[in-house]
Scaffold this motif. Sequence first.
Motif, short mmCIF file in Angstrom:
data_model
loop_
_atom_site.label_atom_id
_atom_site.label_comp_id
_atom_site.label_asym_id
_atom_site.label_seq_id
_atom_site.Cartn_x
_atom_site.Cartn_y
_atom_site.Cartn_z
N UNK A 256 0.83 -1.22 0.00
CA UNK A 256 0.00 0.00 0.00
C UNK A 256 0.86 1.26 0.00
N UNK A 257 2.07 1.14 0.51
CA UNK A 257 2.99 2.27 0.53
C UNK A 257 3.77 2.43 -0.76
N UNK A 258 3.51 1.54 -1.73
CA UNK A 258 4.14 1.67 -3.05
C UNK A 258 5.38 0.82 -3.27
N UNK A 259 5.71 -0.06 -2.33
CA UNK A 259 6.89 -0.91 -2.52
C UNK A 259 6.53 -2.13 -3.36
N UNK A 260 7.47 -2.61 -4.18
CA UNK A 260 7.20 -3.77 -5.03
C UNK A 260 7.35 -5.08 -4.24
N UNK A 261 6.89 -6.15 -4.85
CA UNK A 261 7.11 -7.49 -4.31
C UNK A 261 7.67 -8.33 -5.44
N UNK A 262 8.81 -9.00 -5.25
CA UNK A 262 9.66 -8.92 -4.04
C UNK A 262 10.34 -7.56 -3.94
N UNK A 263 10.90 -7.31 -2.74
CA UNK A 263 11.59 -6.05 -2.46
C UNK A 263 12.73 -6.34 -1.50
N UNK A 264 13.72 -5.45 -1.44
CA UNK A 264 14.80 -5.65 -0.47
C UNK A 264 14.25 -5.61 0.96
N UNK A 265 14.77 -6.47 1.84
CA UNK A 265 14.32 -6.41 3.23
C UNK A 265 14.68 -5.06 3.84
N UNK A 266 13.86 -4.63 4.81
CA UNK A 266 14.08 -3.34 5.46
C UNK A 266 13.98 -3.51 6.97
N UNK A 267 14.62 -2.61 7.68
CA UNK A 267 14.57 -2.60 9.15
C UNK A 267 14.48 -1.15 9.62
N UNK A 268 14.05 -1.01 10.86
CA UNK A 268 13.94 0.32 11.46
C UNK A 268 15.28 0.69 12.09
N UNK A 269 15.82 1.83 11.65
CA UNK A 269 17.03 2.38 12.25
C UNK A 269 16.57 3.34 13.34
N UNK A 270 16.72 2.93 14.58
CA UNK A 270 16.18 3.67 15.71
C UNK A 270 15.41 2.68 16.57
N UNK A 271 14.59 3.19 17.46
CA UNK A 271 13.90 2.29 18.39
C UNK A 271 12.85 1.42 17.71
N UNK A 272 11.73 2.02 17.28
CA UNK A 272 10.68 1.22 16.65
C UNK A 272 9.72 2.09 15.86
N UNK A 273 8.57 1.51 15.49
CA UNK A 273 7.60 2.19 14.66
C UNK A 273 7.05 3.48 15.27
N UNK A 274 6.94 3.52 16.59
CA UNK A 274 6.46 4.75 17.25
C UNK A 274 7.42 5.90 16.94
N UNK A 275 8.70 5.61 16.92
CA UNK A 275 9.70 6.64 16.62
C UNK A 275 9.69 7.02 15.14
N UNK A 276 9.37 6.07 14.28
CA UNK A 276 9.24 6.40 12.85
C UNK A 276 8.07 7.37 12.69
N UNK A 277 6.97 7.10 13.39
CA UNK A 277 5.80 7.99 13.32
C UNK A 277 6.11 9.39 13.83
N UNK A 278 6.97 9.47 14.85
CA UNK A 278 7.30 10.79 15.42
C UNK A 278 8.44 11.49 14.68
N UNK A 279 9.04 10.79 13.71
CA UNK A 279 10.11 11.39 12.92
C UNK A 279 11.49 11.24 13.50
N UNK A 280 11.65 10.42 14.55
CA UNK A 280 12.96 10.26 15.18
C UNK A 280 13.66 8.96 14.80
N UNK A 281 13.06 8.18 13.88
CA UNK A 281 13.68 6.96 13.38
C UNK A 281 13.33 6.83 11.90
N UNK A 282 14.08 5.99 11.20
CA UNK A 282 13.87 5.78 9.76
C UNK A 282 13.76 4.30 9.46
#
Length: 164
Positions: free
Chosen positions: A45-71
């Motif tokens: 839904x976010x526009x990424x293809x399948x298959x796609x390269x694996x991804x991880x959160x750099x920072x604590x977790x999804x809450x921090x991604x939402x607040x802009x403090x992680x990627x």
Amino acid sequence: MNKLLIVSACLIGLNCKYNGKNNRYESLVKVFKKGKVIPVCPEQLGGLPTPRPPAKILGKDGKDVLSGTAKVLTVKGTPKDVTKNFLKGAYETLYVAELLKDKVIACILKEKSPSCGVKKIYKFEVDQLKDGMGVTAALLKEKGFKIISSEDKENIEKIIEELG
């Protein structure tokens, strides 16, 4: 009123995982066949293809991604920032959930995913798990939806029984 579950699409057998495979969970497939499951794949839904390269959160977790403090970055080859895709997918999933809010009794999400992880996600530096939520799981929880880990089989079976 018809009660529904929002479910990570890979759990009903859709081949939408990063590697092009799925995490089919037979009990959820049966409920899907009864028309009581809305499948979503936030990464697609976010526009990424399948298959796609694996991804991880750099920072604590999804809450921090939402607040802009992680990627969210890809982890194969040269890292690519896919944070915008993960955020778009989370908000698109929220849109679906809010459209059906009165009918949705729970969201069953794939554990360990940087989008859908409910209790555990992978550490960025190594292939080890850490406590934390994926981006979509964090957003749905923040907005008051009941979220359940795909590994919480006992609770899932209880909810399926309630659905009838």
